[in-house]
Write a protein that holds these residues in place. Structure first.
Motif, short mmCIF file in Angstrom:
data_model
loop_
_atom_site.label_atom_id
_atom_site.label_comp_id
_atom_site.label_asym_id
_atom_site.label_seq_id
_atom_site.Cartn_x
_atom_site.Cartn_y
_atom_site.Cartn_z
N VAL A 33 9.48 -10.88 -21.80
CA VAL A 33 9.71 -9.46 -22.09
C VAL A 33 8.54 -8.64 -21.58
CG1 VAL A 33 9.98 -7.76 -23.92
CG2 VAL A 33 11.18 -9.95 -24.07
N GLU A 34 7.33 -9.11 -21.87
CA GLU A 34 6.14 -8.38 -21.43
C GLU A 34 6.08 -8.32 -19.91
OE1 GLU A 34 2.87 -10.34 -23.27
OE2 GLU A 34 3.41 -9.66 -25.26
N ARG A 35 6.44 -9.41 -19.24
CA ARG A 35 6.44 -9.41 -17.79
C ARG A 35 7.45 -8.41 -17.25
NH1 ARG A 35 7.55 -15.08 -16.42
NH2 ARG A 35 6.71 -15.78 -18.38
N GLY A 36 8.61 -8.33 -17.88
CA GLY A 36 9.64 -7.38 -17.46
C GLY A 36 9.18 -5.95 -17.63
N HIS A 37 8.60 -5.67 -18.81
CA HIS A 37 8.07 -4.32 -19.06
C HIS A 37 6.91 -4.03 -18.13
CE1 HIS A 37 9.78 -4.07 -23.41
NE2 HIS A 37 10.68 -3.74 -22.50
N THR A 38 6.05 -5.02 -17.93
CA THR A 38 4.90 -4.83 -17.04
C THR A 38 5.37 -4.54 -15.62
OG1 THR A 38 3.59 -6.32 -18.40
CG2 THR A 38 2.78 -5.89 -16.19
N THR A 39 6.39 -5.27 -15.18
CA THR A 39 6.92 -5.05 -13.84
C THR A 39 7.49 -3.65 -13.72
OG1 THR A 39 7.46 -7.40 -13.65
CG2 THR A 39 8.54 -5.90 -12.11
N MET A 40 8.26 -3.21 -14.75
CA MET A 40 8.82 -1.85 -14.71
C MET A 40 7.70 -0.82 -14.77
SD MET A 40 12.41 -1.98 -16.85
CE MET A 40 11.60 -1.94 -18.41
N ASP A 46 3.31 2.68 -9.70
CA ASP A 46 3.22 2.72 -8.24
C ASP A 46 3.90 3.97 -7.70
OD1 ASP A 46 1.81 0.38 -8.21
OD2 ASP A 46 3.52 -0.89 -7.67
N ALA A 47 5.06 4.31 -8.26
CA ALA A 47 5.78 5.51 -7.82
C ALA A 47 4.96 6.76 -8.13
CB ALA A 47 7.15 5.60 -8.50
N VAL A 48 4.36 6.81 -9.32
CA VAL A 48 3.53 7.96 -9.71
C VAL A 48 2.29 8.02 -8.81
CG1 VAL A 48 2.06 8.88 -11.54
CG2 VAL A 48 4.35 8.07 -12.08
N ALA A 50 2.01 6.86 -5.76
CA ALA A 50 2.45 7.27 -4.43
C ALA A 50 2.69 8.78 -4.40
CB ALA A 50 3.72 6.52 -4.03
N GLU A 51 3.31 9.29 -5.46
CA GLU A 51 3.56 10.74 -5.55
C GLU A 51 2.25 11.50 -5.62
OE1 GLU A 51 5.63 13.75 -8.70
OE2 GLU A 51 6.67 11.86 -8.31
N ASN A 52 1.31 10.99 -6.42
CA ASN A 52 0.00 11.63 -6.53
C ASN A 52 -0.74 11.59 -5.19
OD1 ASN A 52 0.37 12.25 -9.21
ND2 ASN A 52 -0.81 10.52 -9.98
N GLN A 53 -0.60 10.47 -4.48
CA GLN A 53 -1.24 10.33 -3.17
C GLN A 53 -0.67 11.36 -2.18
OE1 GLN A 53 -3.83 8.48 -2.51
NE2 GLN A 53 -3.93 9.02 -0.36
N VAL A 54 0.65 11.53 -2.21
CA VAL A 54 1.30 12.50 -1.33
C VAL A 54 0.83 13.90 -1.68
CG1 VAL A 54 3.53 13.56 -0.76
CG2 VAL A 54 3.32 11.08 -0.83
N GLU A 55 0.76 14.22 -2.99
CA GLU A 55 0.28 15.54 -3.42
C GLU A 55 -1.17 15.76 -2.99
OE1 GLU A 55 0.85 16.14 -7.60
OE2 GLU A 55 3.02 15.91 -7.47
N LEU A 56 -1.99 14.73 -3.14
CA LEU A 56 -3.40 14.83 -2.76
C LEU A 56 -3.54 15.06 -1.26
CD1 LEU A 56 -6.35 14.62 -3.64
CD2 LEU A 56 -6.22 12.16 -3.22
#
Length: 121
Positions: A33-40, A46-48, A50-56
């Motif tokens: 369960v922890e691995r699943g939550h950790t993966t999500m 990673d998405a956040v 990447a978005e922050n990197q694009v904004e920067l």
């Protein structure tokens, strides 16, 4: 009906046939369960990131563009000042030359008129 025997402590485990998602998750070993939550969470992070990197990068690009425009404006302003100064200098030279030509004309007999009325300004 035989109940499964938990080999660790010798007790029986009751298994429900109802499909309760929460119960189902509670029976999954915590590490899965922890691995699943950790993966999500990692995917979300990673998405956040990447978005922050694009904004920067966009902010950096805009800042560089503003700085470039400021330098261009400073250059244009300096050029305008130089042109104004040159214009004033040329006007002054024009006045001096005009006065000089006028003095030469008045001193020359070729440009003098016989009519005194036309000499008025």
């Amino acid at each position: 009906m035989e109940l499964p025997l938990d080999e660790e402590d010798g007790t029986f485990t009751i298994i429900s046939l109802a499909d309760d998602s929460a119960e189902h998750l509670s029976r999954i070993p915590p590490s899965k369960v922890e691995r699943g939550h950790t993966t999500m969470m990692n995917a979300d992070m990673d998405a956040v990131e990447a978005e922050n990197q694009v904004e920067l990068e966009e902010k950096t690009r805009l800042i560089n563009q503003v700085l470039e425009l400021q330098h261009t404006l400073e250059d244009l302003s300096a050029r305008v000042d130089a042109v104004k100064e040159e214009n004033l200098k040329l006007k002054s030279e024009n006045q001096v030359l005009g006065q000089y030509i006028e003095n030469l004309m008045s001193a020359s007999s070729v440009f003098q008129t016989t009519d005194t009325k036309s000499k008025r300004k």
